[in-house]
Design an enzyme around this catalytic site. Sequence first.
Site, PDB file in Angstrom:
ATOM      1  N   ASP A 298       0.689  -0.986  -0.173  1.00 42.96           N
ATOM      2  CA  ASP A 298      -0.409  -0.136   0.320  1.00 42.96           C
ATOM      3  C   ASP A 298       1.220   1.478  -0.141  1.00 42.96           C
ATOM      4  O   ASP A 298       2.614   0.840   0.572  1.00 42.96           O
ATOM      5  CB  ASP A 298      -0.959   0.180   1.090  1.00 42.96           C
ATOM      6  CG  ASP A 298      -1.861   1.222   0.917  1.00 42.96           C
ATOM      7  OD1 ASP A 298      -2.172   1.575   0.021  1.00 42.96           O
ATOM      8  OD2 ASP A 298      -3.222   1.179   1.820  1.00 42.96           O
ATOM      9  N   GLY A 299       0.324   2.246  -0.436  1.00 51.69           N
ATOM     10  CA  GLY A 299       1.386   3.402  -0.964  1.00 51.69           C
ATOM     11  C   GLY A 299       0.359   4.771  -0.175  1.00 51.69           C
ATOM     12  O   GLY A 299      -1.037   4.732   0.296  1.00 51.69           O
TER      13      GLY A 299
ATOM     14  N   GLU B 291       2.083   4.006  -3.824  1.00 53.19           N
ATOM     15  CA  GLU B 291       2.104   2.861  -4.729  1.00 53.19           C
ATOM     16  C   GLU B 291       2.820   1.234  -5.008  1.00 53.19           C
ATOM     17  O   GLU B 291       3.377   0.937  -5.442  1.00 53.19           O
ATOM     18  CB  GLU B 291       0.448   2.051  -5.167  1.00 53.19           C
ATOM     19  CG  GLU B 291      -0.605   3.173  -4.314  1.00 53.19           C
ATOM     20  CD  GLU B 291      -1.246   2.663  -3.821  1.00 53.19           C
ATOM     21  OE1 GLU B 291      -0.413   1.364  -3.527  1.00 53.19           O
ATOM     22  OE2 GLU B 291      -2.605   2.846  -3.244  1.00 53.19           O
TER      23      GLU B 291
ATOM     24  N   ASP C  64      -4.340  -2.362  -3.551  1.00 50.66           N
ATOM     25  CA  ASP C  64      -5.774  -1.818  -3.640  1.00 50.66           C
ATOM     26  C   ASP C  64      -5.652  -0.995  -4.517  1.00 50.66           C
ATOM     27  O   ASP C  64      -6.326   0.245  -4.580  1.00 50.66           O
ATOM     28  CB  ASP C  64      -6.083  -1.095  -1.710  1.00 50.66           C
ATOM     29  CG  ASP C  64      -5.354  -0.244  -1.317  1.00 50.66           C
ATOM     30  OD1 ASP C  64      -4.723   0.398  -1.932  1.00 50.66           O
ATOM     31  OD2 ASP C  64      -5.923   0.091   0.299  1.00 50.66           O
TER      32      ASP C  64
ATOM     33  N   HIS D 120      -9.286  -0.362   2.689  1.00 55.89           N
ATOM     34  CA  HIS D 120     -10.132   0.192   3.976  1.00 55.89           C
ATOM     35  C   HIS D 120     -11.325  -0.625   4.234  1.00 55.89           C
ATOM     36  O   HIS D 120     -12.338  -0.018   4.709  1.00 55.89           O
ATOM     37  CB  HIS D 120     -10.362   1.781   4.155  1.00 55.89           C
ATOM     38  CG  HIS D 120      -8.991   2.536   3.533  1.00 55.89           C
ATOM     39  ND1 HIS D 120      -7.990   2.704   4.728  1.00 55.89           N
ATOM     40  CD2 HIS D 120      -8.468   2.548   2.416  1.00 55.89           C
ATOM     41  CE1 HIS D 120      -7.079   3.814   4.074  1.00 55.89           C
ATOM     42  NE2 HIS D 120      -7.579   3.537   2.563  1.00 55.89           N
TER      43      HIS D 120
ATOM     44  N   ASP E 283      -1.351  -0.942   5.140  1.00 56.53           N
ATOM     45  CA  ASP E 283      -2.318   0.598   5.587  1.00 56.53           C
ATOM     46  C   ASP E 283      -0.570   0.823   6.470  1.00 56.53           C
ATOM     47  O   ASP E 283      -0.235   2.236   6.058  1.00 56.53           O
ATOM     48  CB  ASP E 283      -3.291   0.519   5.399  1.00 56.53           C
ATOM     49  CG  ASP E 283      -3.546   2.071   5.726  1.00 56.53           C
ATOM     50  OD1 ASP E 283      -3.912   3.048   4.183  1.00 56.53           O
ATOM     51  OD2 ASP E 283      -3.996   2.223   6.444  1.00 56.53           O
TER      52      ASP E 283
END
Length: 153
Positions: free
Chosen positions: A15-16, A53, A75, A131, A141
């Site tokens: 994740d970023g 990302e 994501d 999320h 995250d």
Amino acid sequence: MSAIQVESHVTIYTDGACKGNPGPGGWGAYMKSAAHERDLFGGEPNTTNNRMELMAVIQALEALKRPCRVDLWLDSQYVRQGITEWIHGWKAKGWRTASKQPVKNADLWQRLDALVHGGPHEIKWHWVKGHAGDPGNERADALANKGVESIGR
């Protein structure tokens, strides 16, 4: 007696994060293989969410020490579709989009392309809704946010 090559299997969540876009950003990767787990994170002072990302995936793949079967969960449709679909056209057009504009983040796309299409790993790409309570995605995250926090240190 012939040697048997053992292929490792690793599951990676990436994740970023960015506080402002552009702004301070972070990337995170949670890696799991059998009983081993590894957390990676880092950040940059002035970047974009898309760059972070991409960095998360790049850093995770660069951390692998031998050829692996990889289930990579992210994501970001931007990264997943970019590396599995759009990149072939970009390369054919000299790193230009269909509208003849330079590909944004071409430096990172080229780095990722070398790892994915020129590297030793067998990668399966999976999208996960961000999320939404997926434990691996939530951990990635949190690591990306830790990467943002590391900027001020």
